[in-house]
Design an enzyme around this catalytic site. Structure first.
Site, mmCIF file in Angstrom:
data_model
loop_
_atom_site.group_PDB
_atom_site.id
_atom_site.type_symbol
_atom_site.label_atom_id
_atom_site.label_comp_id
_atom_site.label_asym_id
_atom_site.label_seq_id
_atom_site.Cartn_x
_atom_site.Cartn_y
_atom_site.Cartn_z
ATOM 1 N N ARG A 120 59.894 101.259 68.614
ATOM 2 C CA ARG A 120 60.391 100.522 69.906
ATOM 3 C C ARG A 120 60.330 99.402 70.799
ATOM 4 N NH1 ARG A 120 56.945 104.429 74.012
ATOM 5 N NH2 ARG A 120 57.205 105.484 72.194
ATOM 6 N N THR A 121 59.443 98.490 70.256
ATOM 7 C CA THR A 121 59.681 97.192 71.135
ATOM 8 C C THR A 121 61.048 96.142 69.946
ATOM 9 O OG1 THR A 121 57.494 97.325 71.073
ATOM 10 C CG2 THR A 121 58.140 95.152 71.166
ATOM 11 N N LYS B 194 56.140 89.446 49.834
ATOM 12 C CA LYS B 194 56.056 89.115 48.149
ATOM 13 C C LYS B 194 55.222 87.845 48.370
ATOM 14 C CE LYS B 194 60.186 90.952 46.460
ATOM 15 N NZ LYS B 194 61.345 91.249 47.680
ATOM 16 N N ARG C 23 56.541 89.886 66.287
ATOM 17 C CA ARG C 23 54.873 90.633 66.003
ATOM 18 C C ARG C 23 54.296 90.677 64.955
ATOM 19 N NH1 ARG C 23 54.007 95.916 67.268
ATOM 20 N NH2 ARG C 23 54.274 95.682 69.461
ATOM 21 N N HIS D 101 50.228 90.926 74.320
ATOM 22 C CA HIS D 101 51.813 91.367 74.388
ATOM 23 C C HIS D 101 52.701 91.051 75.278
ATOM 24 C CE1 HIS D 101 55.291 93.893 73.310
ATOM 25 N NE2 HIS D 101 54.353 95.677 73.381
#
Lengths: 320, 204, 444
Positions: free
Chosen positions: A55-56, A83, A105, A133
């Site tokens: 959603r973000t 990796k 994020r 946030h």
């Protein structure tokens, strides 16, 4: 505006209001049939998501695309990041690609701050660990202002897992900056140890606080917190801190119920409350796009620090 | 609402190549007043008449002011038209900021309100109203912005001051005052609605 | 390095413990003669022409002893080696360092501790005394062969699982008891593991704001209290590593008042820096135990001043860039500190008047030497400058100010939290058993 949006703690009041005002114009543009603007043509926005958050990420992607920016989604899964590539090497790669803004994020608190030290472009914190946030708080404030006209002087109650919530932190600072009175309600185990120094009131009793609340924000409670002995059972949590219909009925008539999503229906919030007229949950999603457009515009819509003419007196005088 | 209040008393010259140089205490020795309140009032009346003449009595006209000072000018023109003809011409605003081609030349610009009157612009005669016509870049951006709201039958341009130095093939249909200037000068329009007084100044 | 007898050196007009200028003759690995300035003629004393140091303006202290150094060898030679780490030590005025056991392989056998000890001897910049692990692999499950390490060539006397806490109370009791047989000491990294799961920084107002999992003071204090009670109960020696909280100081004060054999160390960084620095999210400030509050810093300084805390120990913890150039949570904890320790002690203790130079000698040299079981430790600061004392000396300019440049440090790693800071006091020369390891601020 600062060059980056890393936290609401360092957002000045006039900058916060500028974001909200700009978002208001963006929202109006979103109401018309042609939603796309040419403003950020030629700019590149990278969505760098080390945690899944459809959603973000989608919200930022839509915001960037509506402003005609090129969008690169760089998700950690399946990339070199999984990796073992370091955040710094990833940053240098994005730098080489010419990213004008990186929306990040990350599970580690402060990762956006680190990134900001490694790239030339703007960094937008889209959620870092249990820290902040900021765009969520801005869209919450925007939603409150659209519904109630102002944030100043409102009594806002934030309920739930404050300890682990980046949404709560960003909201505490921003709401305070905008002049609201914040009360945190949670079991003591889910409040941070240093909460006494925050500019908030704290209560363990949701029923006592609701009748005096103009806004109640419910935070998601993750079931796995039970394993950390933060509370005994879901049932007990829900009974003491869940917003059910009976509790919601004790709110003043104008009061809003907010939730940053994704919500756990039946746990922290009852379905009939989430779907009621006072709920802003769906609006919050739509407002999220407008607010993120505003943020991207304000960070990328003018000259970058290296592009600005040295004698740009006008810019400093008129555009703060 | 958006930052509709002017953040500086200096005129936002449309292409930004001039800066609002003036000392904040007084206007300094280099400032000349070229139009006073009464002049502006007369000019508005004349422009209102010209618009009525050229648009068949204001039929289908929509006035869209370009923020900041084009907006009160559009409202004044609409009011004057109503006084003269009794015709209610809708007036609104159109913010071209996000369509500018020079955004990257300076710090980010705050956005202004776009307010398209009910009835929209499709098939109408849209008259864009601004205070100063200079390079023409603001008008170009406004034309792009306008296209997103519909397809007017015709678009015209009304400006209080035309100071020359066009950089694009754009001309005004209604000009309050032609004012030859040097590029080093800046033209500052003051309006009661935004600045507390009516005047046009040349600074520099 | 006491195997070869050093040629005599004459230190002219040096100020022992910051006192009146004096001439010191070093010969046979000891202070051979002390006279007023100008009182010793090089020729009569048999000093070769090049072996005269004009020490006018320099202060002398007994060579520093660091109870807590991570030399990283074997295993992480990219971060530090015995060679590079002991160079840094000598440049910081140290003549002995105790090398922590958390290497790879872990120093939990006679073989590994002897290897480290030999590396130290061949580097020759200072004495390296290996610390043995308390438990096999630092795993906290069963005791390592403490006796074998004690009787090895490395003659280990200090045992520590540093980096990990010996959290099992029974295992800790047994370790404390067992090392009595060879007058060993258990140096405990006091950290209750369950209370610090995922911990990133001091728990408090800063961690709450920064959204980082807190490392509460109680996690340190609870272990110190438990261990002090255990040490008292079994009559053993306990040494507490890197004390970081005001509460810990109180508990140690209480334990000492009981007459129990408890000693403690504090790091320079805990004497100077606070958890506010974490707001930068720069892991150069990430360390374990974490930086605490200004109140803790004040209590630590007071505890070091009144002797509750016996020693300054660096916890010099070099890390390769990839372990620090990361987000905070991914970074390894630790800071380099050998070359800045004296300066930080001067700034935090001497300049505010909390400690005199004899006190610095005691906290940075004599007390750690006694705790670590070194032989031949002078009984007090004054005698450390007298005839017959081991010629382990640090000469420094107390007036000098210098700007810390990470690239200018001798360590292989750059993770100093003092980057760009101007600090007082600069080491000019270090003598180890009468032989200069550092002259003119450079490795000899």
């Amino acid at each position: 505006m600062n060059r980056h949006l890393l936290s609401t703690a360092d957002l000045r009041r006039d900058d916060a209001l500028l974001v909200l005002d700009t978002a208001e114009q963006m929202a109006r543009l979103s109401d018309r049939s042609v939603k796309k603007l040419p403003t950020l043509r030629g700019r590149t926005v990278v969505n760098l998501f080390f945690e899944d958050s459809t959603r973000t990420r989608t919200s930022f992607e839509l915001a960037a695309k509506r402003l005609s920016a090129d969008v690169i989604n760089f998700s950690a899964k399946g990339s070199s990041v999984s990796k073992g590539e370091s955040l710094k090497d990833t940053a240098l790669t994005l730098e080489a690609m010419g990213a004008d803004a990186v929306v990040i994020r990350h599970a580690a608190s402060g990762a956006p701050h680190r990134l900001a030290g490694w790239v030339r472009g703007s960094v937008v914190n889209a959620g870092d660990g249990t820290h902040e946030h900021p765009t969520q708080a801005l869209l919450d404030a925007f939603t409150i202002r659209r519904r109630l006209g102002t944030v100043e002087g409102l009594r806002v109650t934030i309920v739930g897992d404050v300890l682990h919530s980046r949404v709560a932190r960003s909201n505490v600072w921003l709401l305070r900056t905008l002049g609201a009175h914040v009360t945190l309600v949670a079991p003591p185990t889910l409040l941070p140890h240093g909460v006494a120094d925050w500019p908030v009131a704290v209560s363990y009793d949701l029923d006592a606080v609701l009748p005096g609340s103009d806004v109640v924000m419910m935070l998601r409670v993750q079931r796995e917190r039970m394993l950390g002995a933060f509370f005994p059972t879901e049932r007990e949590y829900s009974r003491r801190y869940g917003l059910d219909a009976d509790r919601a009925a004790t709110l003043p008539g104008h009061a809003l119920v907010m939730h940053p999503g994704p919500m756990v229906r039946g746990m922290e919030i009852a379905s009939e409350v989430a779907d009621s007229a006072r709920s802003t949950i769906v609006e919050q999603v739509a407002n999220g796009v407008s607010v993120r457009m505003a943020v991207l515009y304000l960070l990328l819509g003018g000259a970058g620090a290296d592009e600005r003419k040295p004698d740009d007196q006008y810019g400093e005088v008129a555009d703060r | 609402m958006a930052s509709a209040t002017p953040s500086s008393s200096a005129h936002r010259s449309e292409d930004g190549s001039t800066t609002g140089r003036e000392d904040p205490g007084g206007e300094g020795g280099a400032t000349r007043t070229v139009l006073a309140g009464a002049d502006i009032s007369r000019i508005i009346s004349r422009m209102a008449h010209q618009i009525l003449e050229k648009t068949n009595g204001g039929a289908d006209v929509v006035l869209l002011g370009i923020p900041t000072r084009g907006v009160p000018l559009a409202a004044r023109l609409a009011a004057r038209i109503r006084e003269v003809e009794g015709t209610a011409v809708p007036a609104g605003s159109l913010d071209p900021t996000m369509y500018r081609d020079d955004l990257r030349l300076r710090a980010v610009r705050p956005l202004h309100v776009t307010d398209i009157p009910d009835g929209g612009v499709d098939g109408r005669v849209v008259i864009l109203v601004d205070d100063v016509l200079y390079s023409g870049r603001t008008v170009r951006a406004a034309l792009d912005a306008l296209a997103e709201y519909g397809r007017p039958r015709a678009v015209q341009l009304a400006v209080l001051v035309d100071r020359g130095h066009r950089e694009l093939p754009i001309r005004a249909d209604y000009v309050g005052k032609n004012m030859p200037t040097s590029r080093r000068e800046s033209v500052a329009v003051r309006l009661t609605e935004t600045d507390g007084t009516d005047a046009v100044l040349i600074i520099g | 390095m006491t195997t070869t007898v050093a040629a005599p050196w004459l230190l002219r007009a040096v100020r022992p413990l910051g006192g009146e200028p004096a001439d010191l003759l070093l010969a046979g690995g000891r202070v051979a003669e002390v006279a007023r300035a100008g009182g010793i003629a090089p020729t009569t004393a048999g000093v070769a022409g090049g072996n005269v140091l004009d020490a006018d303006g320099l202060f002398a202290l007994p060579g520093f002893v660091d109870l807590h150094t991570h030399l990283r060898e074997p295993g992480r030679e990219d971060a530090e080696t015995v060679e590079s780490g002991t160079r840094a030590a000598a440049l910081g005025g140290y003549t002995t360092v105790f090398a922590m056991a958390n290497t790879n392989p872990v120093a939990d056998t006679a073989g590994v501790v002897e290897q480290v000890w030999r590396l130290g001897r061949s580097a020759g910049h200072c004495d390296v005394r290996p610390v043995g692990a308390v438990t096999v692999g630092l795993a906290g499950q069963r005791l390592a062969e403490l006796g074998a390490m004690a009787t090895s060539a490395a003659a280990v006397r200090v045992f520590s699982d540093d980096g990990h806490c010996v959290s099992d109370a029974l295992l800790m009791r047994r370790a404390l008891e067992y090392v009595k047989a060879f007058d060993g000491v258990i140096a405990q990294h006091a950290e209750e593991p369950r209370l610090t799961e995922g911990a990133q920084m001091n728990e408090g107002s800063c961690s709450a704001r920064l959204g980082m999992t807190g490392w509460p003071a109680v996690a340190e204090e609870a272990i110190i209290a438990r261990d002090a009670l255990l040490a008292g109960h079994v009559g053993s020696r306990l040494h507490v590593c890197h004390v970081s909280t005001a509460g810990s100081v109180e508990i140690i004060r209480w334990a000492k008042a009981k007459g129990w054999r408890v000693s403690a160390e504090v790091t320079p960084h805990h004497l100077l820096l606070t958890d506010e620095l974490a707001a930068t999210y720069d892991p150069v400030y990430k360390v374990n135990p974490p930086l605490r509050t200004a109140e803790d810093v004040a209590a630590l300084r007071a505890g070091l001043a009144d002797g509750t805390i016996d020693a300054v120990a660096t916890d010099h913890a070099p890390h390769a860039p990839q372990d620090k150039d990361t987000e905070w949570a991914a970074a390894r904890p630790g800071m380099v500190g050998l070359q800045t320790a004296l300066s930080v002690v001067i700034q935090t203790m001497v300049e505010p008047g909390l400690l005199d130079w004899a006190g610095v000698a005691e906290r940075m040299s004599l007390a750690p030497a006694r705790i670590g079981g070194l032989p031949d430790v002078p009984v007090d600061a004054r005698s450390s400058m007298g005839v017959g004392a081991p010629a382990n000396l640090t000469l420094f300019d107390p007036e000098a100010r210098w700007v810390v440049d990470p690239a200018g440090l001798a360590s292989r790693s750059r993770n100093t939290p003092y980057r760009g800071m101007t600090l007082p006091g600069q080491v000019h020369a270090t003598f180890l058993a009468g032989r200069p390891t550092v002259l003119d601020g450079k490795i000899r």
